[in-house]
Design an enzyme around this catalytic site. Sequence first.
Site, PDB file in Angstrom:
ATOM      1  N   GLU A   4      -3.355   7.983  -4.057  1.00  0.00           N
ATOM      2  CA  GLU A   4      -3.813   7.403  -5.322  1.00  0.00           C
ATOM      3  C   GLU A   4      -5.159   8.003  -5.672  1.00  0.00           C
ATOM      4  O   GLU A   4      -5.982   8.169  -4.771  1.00  0.00           O
ATOM      5  CB  GLU A   4      -3.968   5.880  -5.194  1.00  0.00           C
ATOM      6  CG  GLU A   4      -2.640   5.165  -5.106  1.00  0.00           C
ATOM      7  CD  GLU A   4      -2.780   3.646  -4.958  1.00  0.00           C
ATOM      8  OE1 GLU A   4      -3.899   3.116  -5.193  1.00  0.00           O
ATOM      9  OE2 GLU A   4      -1.793   3.011  -4.611  1.00  0.00           O
ATOM     10  N   ARG A  25       0.868  -1.177   0.000  1.00  0.00           N
ATOM     11  CA  ARG A  25       0.000   0.000   0.000  1.00  0.00           C
ATOM     12  C   ARG A  25       0.908   1.232   0.000  1.00  0.00           C
ATOM     13  O   ARG A  25       1.969   1.237   0.636  1.00  0.00           O
ATOM     14  CB  ARG A  25      -0.906   0.036   1.239  1.00  0.00           C
ATOM     15  CG  ARG A  25      -2.083  -0.937   1.191  1.00  0.00           C
ATOM     16  CD  ARG A  25      -3.135  -0.542   0.157  1.00  0.00           C
ATOM     17  NE  ARG A  25      -4.297  -1.416   0.153  1.00  0.00           N
ATOM     18  CZ  ARG A  25      -4.480  -2.454  -0.682  1.00  0.00           C
ATOM     19  NH1 ARG A  25      -3.552  -2.757  -1.572  1.00  0.00           N
ATOM     20  NH2 ARG A  25      -5.576  -3.164  -0.627  1.00  0.00           N
ATOM     21  N   HIS A  42      -1.599   0.758  -9.520  1.00  0.00           N
ATOM     22  CA  HIS A  42      -2.270  -0.159  -8.584  1.00  0.00           C
ATOM     23  C   HIS A  42      -3.054  -1.236  -9.348  1.00  0.00           C
ATOM     24  O   HIS A  42      -4.286  -1.326  -9.236  1.00  0.00           O
ATOM     25  CB  HIS A  42      -3.207   0.594  -7.628  1.00  0.00           C
ATOM     26  CG  HIS A  42      -3.549  -0.215  -6.398  1.00  0.00           C
ATOM     27  ND1 HIS A  42      -3.861   0.343  -5.192  1.00  0.00           N
ATOM     28  CD2 HIS A  42      -3.618  -1.561  -6.212  1.00  0.00           C
ATOM     29  CE1 HIS A  42      -4.123  -0.616  -4.308  1.00  0.00           C
ATOM     30  NE2 HIS A  42      -3.983  -1.782  -4.914  1.00  0.00           N
TER      31      HIS A  42
HETATM   32  N1  LIG Z   1      -0.873  -4.171  -5.247  1.00  0.00           N
HETATM   33  C1  LIG Z   1      -2.001  -4.834  -5.116  1.00  0.00           C
HETATM   34  O1  LIG Z   1      -2.897  -4.763  -5.950  1.00  0.00           O
HETATM   35  C2  LIG Z   1      -2.172  -5.747  -3.922  1.00  0.00           C
HETATM   36  C3  LIG Z   1      -2.752  -7.010  -4.105  1.00  0.00           C
HETATM   37  C4  LIG Z   1      -2.859  -7.863  -3.002  1.00  0.00           C
HETATM   38  C5  LIG Z   1      -2.439  -7.435  -1.743  1.00  0.00           C
HETATM   39  N2  LIG Z   1      -1.910  -6.180  -1.607  1.00  0.00           N
HETATM   40  C6  LIG Z   1      -1.467  -5.724  -0.274  1.00  0.00           C
HETATM   41  O2  LIG Z   1      -0.620  -6.699   0.293  1.00  0.00           O
HETATM   42  C7  LIG Z   1      -0.986  -6.909   1.642  1.00  0.00           C
HETATM   43  C8  LIG Z   1      -0.565  -8.302   2.065  1.00  0.00           C
HETATM   44  O3  LIG Z   1      -1.435  -9.257   1.468  1.00  0.00           O
HETATM   45  P1  LIG Z   1      -1.372 -10.806   1.892  1.00  0.00           P
HETATM   46  O4  LIG Z   1      -2.590 -11.423   1.357  1.00  0.00           O
HETATM   47  O5  LIG Z   1      -0.034 -11.380   1.587  1.00  0.00           O
HETATM   48  O6  LIG Z   1      -1.523 -10.654   3.495  1.00  0.00           O
HETATM   49  P2  LIG Z   1      -1.204 -11.750   4.607  1.00  0.00           P
HETATM   50  O7  LIG Z   1      -1.275 -13.116   4.053  1.00  0.00           O
HETATM   51  O8  LIG Z   1      -2.043 -11.387   5.781  1.00  0.00           O
HETATM   52  O9  LIG Z   1       0.338 -11.489   4.969  1.00  0.00           O
HETATM   53  C9  LIG Z   1       0.789 -10.303   5.515  1.00  0.00           C
HETATM   54  C10 LIG Z   1       2.242 -10.458   5.911  1.00  0.00           C
HETATM   55  O10 LIG Z   1       2.704  -9.193   6.359  1.00  0.00           O
HETATM   56  C11 LIG Z   1       3.369  -9.396   7.604  1.00  0.00           C
HETATM   57  N3  LIG Z   1       3.273  -8.195   8.416  1.00  0.00           N
HETATM   58  C12 LIG Z   1       2.184  -7.596   8.944  1.00  0.00           C
HETATM   59  N4  LIG Z   1       2.531  -6.525   9.674  1.00  0.00           N
HETATM   60  C13 LIG Z   1       3.877  -6.468   9.628  1.00  0.00           C
HETATM   61  C14 LIG Z   1       4.822  -5.620  10.196  1.00  0.00           C
HETATM   62  N5  LIG Z   1       4.456  -4.606  11.019  1.00  0.00           N
HETATM   63  N6  LIG Z   1       6.115  -5.839   9.927  1.00  0.00           N
HETATM   64  C15 LIG Z   1       6.496  -6.879   9.134  1.00  0.00           C
HETATM   65  N7  LIG Z   1       5.651  -7.738   8.569  1.00  0.00           N
HETATM   66  C16 LIG Z   1       4.349  -7.522   8.819  1.00  0.00           C
HETATM   67  C17 LIG Z   1       2.657 -10.560   8.264  1.00  0.00           C
HETATM   68  O11 LIG Z   1       3.489 -11.089   9.266  1.00  0.00           O
HETATM   69  P3  LIG Z   1       3.102 -12.417  10.105  1.00  0.00           P
HETATM   70  O12 LIG Z   1       3.205 -13.541   9.093  1.00  0.00           O
HETATM   71  O13 LIG Z   1       4.141 -12.527  11.170  1.00  0.00           O
HETATM   72  O14 LIG Z   1       1.718 -12.194  10.582  1.00  0.00           O
HETATM   73  C18 LIG Z   1       2.450 -11.464   7.052  1.00  0.00           C
HETATM   74  O15 LIG Z   1       3.622 -12.196   6.807  1.00  0.00           O
HETATM   75  C19 LIG Z   1      -2.499  -6.651   1.670  1.00  0.00           C
HETATM   76  O16 LIG Z   1      -2.928  -6.285   2.965  1.00  0.00           O
HETATM   77  C20 LIG Z   1      -2.658  -5.538   0.664  1.00  0.00           C
HETATM   78  O17 LIG Z   1      -2.564  -4.281   1.304  1.00  0.00           O
HETATM   79  C21 LIG Z   1      -1.757  -5.345  -2.664  1.00  0.00           C
END
Ligand SMILES: NC(=O)c1ccc[n+]([C@@H]2O[C@H](COP(=O)([O-])OP(=O)(O)OC[C@H]3O[C@@H](n4cnc5c(N)ncnc54)[C@H](OP(=O)(O)O)[C@@H]3O)[C@@H](O)[C@H]2O)c1
Length: 303
Positions: free
Chosen positions: A247, A219, A266
């Site tokens: 954005e 994000r 995005h």
């Molecule tokens: N560009 C795009 O179109 C797009 C598409 C999809 C997702 N995204 C973004 O990507 C994010 C992640 O998606 P996901 O599905 O992979 O989520 P997820 O499966 O919940 O994984 C999130 C990861 O981030 C880690 N994390 C959370 N807070 C943290 C912190 N303070 N410091 C370090 N690591 C931290 C978590 O750690 P733990 O494993 O220890 O809990 C986990 O490994 C979404 O929330 C979204 O904002 C963007």
Amino acid sequence: MSPLVWLPFAPDVLDDPPSDLRYEVVDPTEDVPDTVGDVAFYVPPYQVGPAVAEVMTRMSALRVVQTLTAGVDNLRDRVPPGVTLCNGRGIHDTSTAELALTLILASLRGIPGFVRAQDRREWSPGWRPALADKRVLIVGYGAVGAAIEARLVPFEVDVVRVARSAREGVHPISALPDLLPEADVVVLIVPLTAETRGLVDAGFLARLKDGALLVNVSRGPVVVTDDLVAALRSGRIHAALDVVDPEPLPADSPLWDVPNLLVSPHVGGASSAMWPRAYRLVRDQLHRFAAGEPLANVMSGEY
Ligand SMILES: NC(=O)c1ccc[n+]([C@@H]2O[C@H](COP(=O)([O-])OP(=O)(O)OC[C@H]3O[C@@H](n4cnc5c(N)ncnc54)[C@H](OP(=O)(O)O)[C@@H]3O)[C@@H](O)[C@H]2O)c1
């Protein structure tokens, strides 16, 4: 009467949705039907803005909100108390990981420069860094982070993983200051939370080695824009951003003019890979809901 479900697409795309639920297809930016007070399960359209928050305040029978986005940073504070919020974890892994690889490869191999030269009818050969033999630091080792790693492995790289907490093969976020100077490519794929907002500031960027590539597919506000602009203007690092703050990127943003930056608007999740995965998740959640079973992807607090 059976519970009412509002969907942003026709229920027949779901391939066998539960028959004991009622369905209506609604885009709240166009029209809000009088049945709004009966909605029990709501799937808002992908990436919508304030209209969804407004319509939810009128859903007095609402029990579940199922987003089509993985990040719920724009919604988590808008869901009425007592309503279960489920995110779209898993829907975007494939598409976003593919874009992350695209941004990394395009940036390292100089594709933007080739496209500009092609527009000028210029032949502009040159040597570029390969992805092979690089160390790639994935900050956020969740669903998308693991999908990015799976696609990186065949490129003969050394992958280093960071998450909130340590586990086998995964470093805690507290190790980041020591890991940054060793990374050639840093990929950000954390959710936007109070902890990750502004994670990439001047101090973070100063620890990157000369010539490092920063890739943000998480994000926009995870990166302090002014600090990144300063780092890019120095010419010391490169960046590729699928997400920016704010954005859409305003026409007068300095990010349009800085060197060594590739921007995509995005579109990490916005590909043909999204819909089959979105339909599968929504169908499975509706079956769980209809059967009174626990739902997947339930968010609590910031998660
Ligand atoms: N560009 C795009 O179109 C797009 C598409 C999809 C997702 N995204 C973004 O990507 C994010 C992640 O998606 P996901 O599905 O992979 O989520 P997820 O499966 O919940 O994984 C999130 C990861 O981030 C880690 N994390 C959370 N807070 C943290 C912190 N303070 N410091 C370090 N690591 C931290 C978590 O750690 P733990 O494993 O220890 O809990 C986990 O490994 C979404 O929330 C979204 O904002 C963007």
